[in-house]
Design a protein around this motif. Structure first.
Motif, mmCIF file in Angstrom:
data_model
loop_
_atom_site.group_PDB
_atom_site.id
_atom_site.type_symbol
_atom_site.label_atom_id
_atom_site.label_comp_id
_atom_site.label_asym_id
_atom_site.label_seq_id
_atom_site.Cartn_x
_atom_site.Cartn_y
_atom_site.Cartn_z
ATOM 1 N N GLU A 89 31.750 10.163 29.593
ATOM 2 C CA GLU A 89 30.484 10.892 29.695
ATOM 3 C C GLU A 89 30.045 10.977 31.161
ATOM 4 O O GLU A 89 29.823 9.949 31.803
ATOM 5 C CB GLU A 89 29.399 10.198 28.875
ATOM 6 N N PRO A 90 29.935 12.190 31.721
ATOM 7 C CA PRO A 90 29.471 12.319 33.109
ATOM 8 C C PRO A 90 28.035 11.795 33.234
ATOM 9 O O PRO A 90 27.202 12.037 32.354
ATOM 10 C CB PRO A 90 29.522 13.827 33.374
ATOM 11 N N HIS A 91 27.759 11.082 34.322
ATOM 12 C CA HIS A 91 26.423 10.550 34.542
ATOM 13 C C HIS A 91 26.177 10.347 36.036
ATOM 14 O O HIS A 91 27.111 10.240 36.828
ATOM 15 C CB HIS A 91 26.202 9.240 33.778
ATOM 16 N N ALA A 92 24.902 10.312 36.402
ATOM 17 C CA ALA A 92 24.486 10.078 37.783
ATOM 18 C C ALA A 92 23.238 9.204 37.755
ATOM 19 O O ALA A 92 22.463 9.242 36.795
ATOM 20 C CB ALA A 92 24.194 11.400 38.485
ATOM 21 N N LEU A 93 23.048 8.416 38.808
ATOM 22 C CA LEU A 93 21.886 7.541 38.933
ATOM 23 C C LEU A 93 21.177 7.812 40.248
ATOM 24 O O LEU A 93 21.819 8.142 41.251
ATOM 25 C CB LEU A 93 22.302 6.064 38.929
#
Length: 110
Positions: A89-93
């Motif tokens: 799952e692509p994700h960014a913080l």
């Protein structure tokens, strides 16, 4: 030179860093063939660009405020909030304020 990781039975301090947050750095706490656990320290405005990992992930906000982008939406994580992400799952913080999070990754066996 590799960094030392905790071994089975070792006590790991996962409490908030509090006044020491600003001078702290991200650290890998545990790494085995199946599991990796890291304390990620993000100063205000610092981000981790969108990426994905093969294994399942949990993100637990220990302190501060984190903005998480995943599943085509943005969520705000406050201390005590936790999110599970499926593998791939692509994700960014992005840190909205100085923050530390506990990141757990289930590693796939080769």
């Amino acid at each position: 030179m590799s960094l030392p990781h905790a071994s089975s039975g070792d006590l790991i301090n996962a409490r908030p860093l509090g006044e020491h947050l600003k001078e702290s750095v991200s650290t890998a706490l545990i790494k085995t063939s199946h599991l990796e656990i890291m304390r990620l320290v993000l100063p205000t405005g610092k981000s981790m660009p969108e990426h994905k990992v093969a294994g399942e992930v949990t993100i637990l906000c220990i302190e501060g405020v984190i903005e998480l982008q995943a599943h085509h939406k943005t969520q705000i994580l406050l201390p005590g909030d936790m999110v599970y992400l499926a593998g791939g799952e692509p994700h960014a913080l992005r840190a909205r304020e100085d923050a530390s999070v506990m990141l757990t990754i289930l590693l796939h066996q080769a």
